[in-house]
Design an enzyme around this catalytic site. Sequence first.
Site, mmCIF file in Angstrom:
data_model
loop_
_atom_site.group_PDB
_atom_site.id
_atom_site.type_symbol
_atom_site.label_atom_id
_atom_site.label_comp_id
_atom_site.label_asym_id
_atom_site.label_seq_id
_atom_site.Cartn_x
_atom_site.Cartn_y
_atom_site.Cartn_z
ATOM 1 N N HIS A 164 0.835 -1.212 0.000
ATOM 2 C CA HIS A 164 0.000 0.000 0.000
ATOM 3 C C HIS A 164 0.863 1.252 0.000
ATOM 4 C CE1 HIS A 164 -3.812 2.005 1.919
ATOM 5 N NE2 HIS A 164 -3.111 2.897 1.249
ATOM 6 N N HIS A 200 1.384 5.299 -2.148
ATOM 7 C CA HIS A 200 0.878 6.281 -3.108
ATOM 8 C C HIS A 200 2.063 6.895 -3.832
ATOM 9 C CE1 HIS A 200 -3.232 6.104 -1.444
ATOM 10 N NE2 HIS A 200 -2.606 5.885 -0.290
ATOM 11 N N LEU A 201 2.171 6.602 -5.124
ATOM 12 C CA LEU A 201 3.294 7.130 -5.913
ATOM 13 C C LEU A 201 2.902 8.398 -6.674
ATOM 14 C CD1 LEU A 201 4.933 3.814 -7.219
ATOM 15 C CD2 LEU A 201 5.516 5.158 -5.184
ATOM 16 N N ARG A 202 1.612 8.726 -6.670
ATOM 17 C CA ARG A 202 1.095 10.038 -7.120
ATOM 18 C C ARG A 202 1.181 10.318 -8.609
ATOM 19 N NH1 ARG A 202 -1.752 10.568 -2.611
ATOM 20 N NH2 ARG A 202 -0.656 11.378 -0.801
ATOM 21 N N ASN A 228 -5.275 6.197 -6.776
ATOM 22 C CA ASN A 228 -5.908 7.523 -6.684
ATOM 23 C C ASN A 228 -4.991 8.630 -7.211
ATOM 24 O OD1 ASN A 228 -4.197 7.179 -4.463
ATOM 25 N ND2 ASN A 228 -5.407 8.513 -3.143
ATOM 26 N N ASP A 261 -8.903 3.579 -2.531
ATOM 27 C CA ASP A 261 -8.244 4.161 -1.353
ATOM 28 C C ASP A 261 -8.053 5.666 -1.505
ATOM 29 O OD1 ASP A 261 -6.966 3.750 1.254
ATOM 30 O OD2 ASP A 261 -5.230 4.568 0.232
ATOM 31 N N ASP A 291 1.297 2.674 3.645
ATOM 32 C CA ASP A 291 0.407 3.792 3.297
ATOM 33 C C ASP A 291 1.225 5.074 3.092
ATOM 34 O OD1 ASP A 291 -1.827 5.246 2.640
ATOM 35 O OD2 ASP A 291 -2.548 5.468 4.700
ATOM 36 N N HIS A 336 3.255 14.367 0.341
ATOM 37 C CA HIS A 336 2.604 15.632 -0.037
ATOM 38 C C HIS A 336 3.679 16.698 -0.209
ATOM 39 C CE1 HIS A 336 -1.548 14.426 0.390
ATOM 40 N NE2 HIS A 336 -1.273 13.846 1.542
#
Length: 443
Positions: A62, A64-66, A96, A154, A322, A326
């Site tokens: 899990h 987030h590589l964006r 996402n 997610d 996770d 940012h």
Amino acid sequence: MKPLLIRGGRVVDPAQGIDKIADLLLQDGLVRGIHQRIDPPDDAEVIDASGSTVCPGFVDLHCHLREPGYEDKETIATGTRAAARGGFTTVCAMPNTNPVVDSPALVEFVLRKASDEGSVRVLSIGCVTKGSNGEELAEMGELAQAGVVGFSDDGNPVVDSNIMRQALSYSSAQGLPVINHCEVPELFQGGSMHEGWISNRLGIQGIPASAEEIMVSRDIALAELTGGRLHVAHISTAGTLELVRQAKDKGLAVTCEVTPHHLTLSDATVMGVRDGGSPFDPLTSSAYDTHAKVSPPLRGLADVAALVQGLRDGVIDLIATDHAPHNRVDKLCTIDEAAFGISVLETALGSVMSLVHSGEIALPWLIDRMTAAPARFLGRSDLGTLREGAAADVTIFDPDAEWTVDADGFASRGKNTPLDGMTLKGRVVATIFGGEVVFSASP
Ligand SMILES: [Zn+2]
């Protein structure tokens, strides 16, 4: 590619029940063997691992590589470099992005970009619903054919119960899990941290534990109804743990994961309380720390203790980061305005090693939950193990090395961590992916 001989480390491979001082030989991108003593082939490169632990490369279910769409937060290149620095050789990218990964073309984009620019292996998770907006199922069959390893919206929960029912039915036909971010919107909207006396003291709107538990309970009922395979993302409360325990006792196809931060940090972190501090101390300038704002929120100490217990007794199947990078602006604001998420990949090992140093979790078990267990979840016998013939993905770490977190030095574009400036014990020395060294702490 030269053969690589990793000499004299403590080789821990939970999949084979191995925990001993030995040599490990990698050749042609594969594991060749583990023996007391291996003579290096003529052209081999030798890495001295004495004093270090040598284990399969970590597998993160899990993160987030964006990319595409939020390259100001992270890219596949920077995210996988962060993964390599953190000892991860396989990461599963959440869909996402912008656009979201709800079609085969987007899956292909992510996988191609990863093979061109990535430092480690990237697997793709596809959306549950079109546009990830919760209204209509995505073409799950096509996504499965394109190679996704699971389905998730997610960032958002799947709110509509009938959509969730259908998703569990269809995904079971593909043999893939639905990974749900369980939070009831009516209870979390407007909240920025765990609801408890600390949120009261800080005057921050809280998110009650029941926001998570209500949806977990619903999803377990739907998993039972459909026979579908449910994976509960990032569990954060003692109540959720009990629900998952009961589902497993019933024999349902229900699994769950926990993050390093939910295992090691509590809601007191939002108050700026750090190691050795107490929530009863006067507030300091570290209070209202937006870097501690994460979804689901950091919970109370009793929840943290329950999760550690759940990890120890096996109710929690695996550790997943996770990783939610940012940019600066997303966190340089009020806590209400701040984005949810922590940049985790580069601190994950140092965080969870605190549980080993405190005697709460045995080292081989911790490694199991970061290697063999997620590989088993993915159905990949070639990953998460040092069995002969497996992928030559290896992490070498010094369990006792102390280091200070310097977020500015992260490879990740996300410098957002509440651990900045803190000392962690346990540091990745080198990461080997497919037989090549993709990260080395020594110059
Ligand atoms: Zn989530």
